[in-house]
Design an enzyme around this catalytic site. Structure first.
Site, PDB file in Angstrom:
ATOM      1  CB  SER A  16      -0.877  -0.192   0.774  1.00  0.00           C
ATOM      2  OG  SER A  16       0.259   0.207   2.856  1.00  0.00           O
ATOM      3  CG  ASN A  17       3.603   3.105   3.261  1.00  0.00           C
ATOM      4  OD1 ASN A  17       3.605   3.929   3.078  1.00  0.00           O
ATOM      5  ND2 ASN A  17       2.902   1.783   3.727  1.00  0.00           N
ATOM      6  CG  ASN A 110      11.435   1.940   7.256  1.00  0.00           C
ATOM      7  OD1 ASN A 110      11.419   1.496   6.227  1.00  0.00           O
ATOM      8  ND2 ASN A 110      12.407   1.558   8.087  1.00  0.00           N
ATOM      9  CG  HIS A 112       8.663   2.239  11.954  1.00  0.00           C
ATOM     10  ND1 HIS A 112       8.993   1.053  12.091  1.00  0.00           N
ATOM     11  CD2 HIS A 112       8.768   2.176  13.552  1.00  0.00           C
ATOM     12  CE1 HIS A 112       8.939  -0.070  13.498  1.00  0.00           C
ATOM     13  NE2 HIS A 112       8.609   1.528  14.074  1.00  0.00           N
ATOM     14  CD  GLU A 177       2.810   2.790   7.953  1.00  0.00           C
ATOM     15  OE1 GLU A 177       3.408   2.186   6.709  1.00  0.00           O
ATOM     16  OE2 GLU A 177       1.885   2.646   8.695  1.00  0.00           O
TER      17      GLU A 177
HETATM   18  C1  GRF Z   1       3.869  -0.015   6.372  1.00  0.00           C
HETATM   19  O1  GRF Z   1       2.939  -0.274   7.878  1.00  0.00           O
HETATM   20  C2  GRF Z   1       5.083  -0.166   6.868  1.00  0.00           C
HETATM   21  O2  GRF Z   1       4.729   0.612   7.553  1.00  0.00           O
HETATM   22  C3  GRF Z   1       6.182  -1.622   7.848  1.00  0.00           C
HETATM   23  O3  GRF Z   1       5.496  -2.430   6.701  1.00  0.00           O
HETATM   24  C4  GRF Z   1       4.322  -2.148   6.600  1.00  0.00           C
HETATM   25  C5  GRF Z   1       3.962  -1.908   5.189  1.00  0.00           C
HETATM   26  O4  GRF Z   1       2.789  -2.307   4.086  1.00  0.00           O
HETATM   27  N1  GRF Z   1       6.991  -0.635   7.053  1.00  0.00           N
HETATM   28  P1  GRF Z   1       2.668  -1.855   3.075  1.00  0.00           P
HETATM   29  O5  GRF Z   1       3.522  -3.674   2.438  1.00  0.00           O
HETATM   30  O6  GRF Z   1       3.039  -0.811   2.624  1.00  0.00           O
HETATM   31  O7  GRF Z   1       1.149  -2.451   2.834  1.00  0.00           O
END
Ligand code: GRF
Length: 206
Positions: A16-17, A110, A112, A177
């Site tokens: 999703s990010n 990164n 988090h 995020e």
């Molecule tokens: C997110 O919560 C990020 O902060 C952590 O891992 C998760 C990844 O989620 N490092 P996605 O794959 O981006 O949906």
């Protein structure tokens, strides 16, 4: 005209990010191109998201390499071949060696799901709930050789409610995020970030 910043993304899972970064680039909000997505998991949904958006998707199987370093060297080579100027770790679930972090020092970000330095490592949302904090959040930071330790670029706070579960809290953090990760990439792409020890200075927009 100078070439646009070429961004590479490393991710292991849902993506999703990654999607938030790609959509920001597609909508013109990022002066950057998302040039490649690399995953260490064959079944990671993020690979399909990349393909659906026309981003090159590479699966580099750690099992195909004799050592962790060899796997990382293959990743570094793939990124360098594609002239990647910024690397984004978007849920990449491997611990990186110093060879790798040194190569990308100052040009790897990164994301988090906590207000670092609180709750580094896995299950940050669960750690926050179990600790009983009232506020947690999300952090974008430069990657270094530690676990979630590098200089902090942006943070967003998220309140914790009494009836929160790990899922409900994770959902609200994720929304933040998706907002601050593209924002941090934009600031980097505009050349507005300067690392000064542990602090990151953000230059005002001209
Ligand atoms: C997110 O919560 C990020 O902060 C952590 O891992 C998760 C990844 O989620 N490092 P996605 O794959 O981006 O949906």
């Amino acid at each position: 005209m100078p070439e646009r910043l070429r961004v590479g993304v490393l991710a292991s899972g849902r993506g999703s990010n990654f999607r938030a970064l790609v959509e920001a680039a597609e909508s013109g909000r990022l002066p950057a191109v998302i040039a490649v997505l690399i995953s260490d998991r064959d079944a990671a949904p993020v690979l399909d998201i990349a393909r659906a958006h026309g981003v090159e998707a590479l699966f580099l199987d750690p099992k195909q390499y004799p050592t962790r370093e060899a796997h990382e060297k293959a990743i570094i080579a793939a990124l360098d071949e594609r002239r990647i100027g910024l690397l984004c770790h978007a849920g990449y679930m491997r611990i990186l060696t110093s060879t790798y972090t040194e190569h990308f020092r100052g040009r790897a970000l990164n994301i988090h799901p906590s207000l670092l330095p609180a709750f580094p490592g896995l299950h940050a949302q669960r750690q926050a709930l179990e600790h009983g904090v009232r506020v947690t959040g999300a952090t974008v930071h430069f990657s270094d050789e530690g676990m979630d330790t590098g200089p902090i670029v942006l943070q967003a706070a998220v309140p914790i409610f009494l009836n929160d579960t790990e899922e409900s809290l994770s959902r609200r953090i994720l929304a933040e995020e998706h907002r601050i990760f593209p924002e941090a990439v934009r600031l980097f792409a505009e050349g507005r970030l300067r690392i000064d020890g542990r602090r990151v200075h953000i230059r005002e927009s001209p």
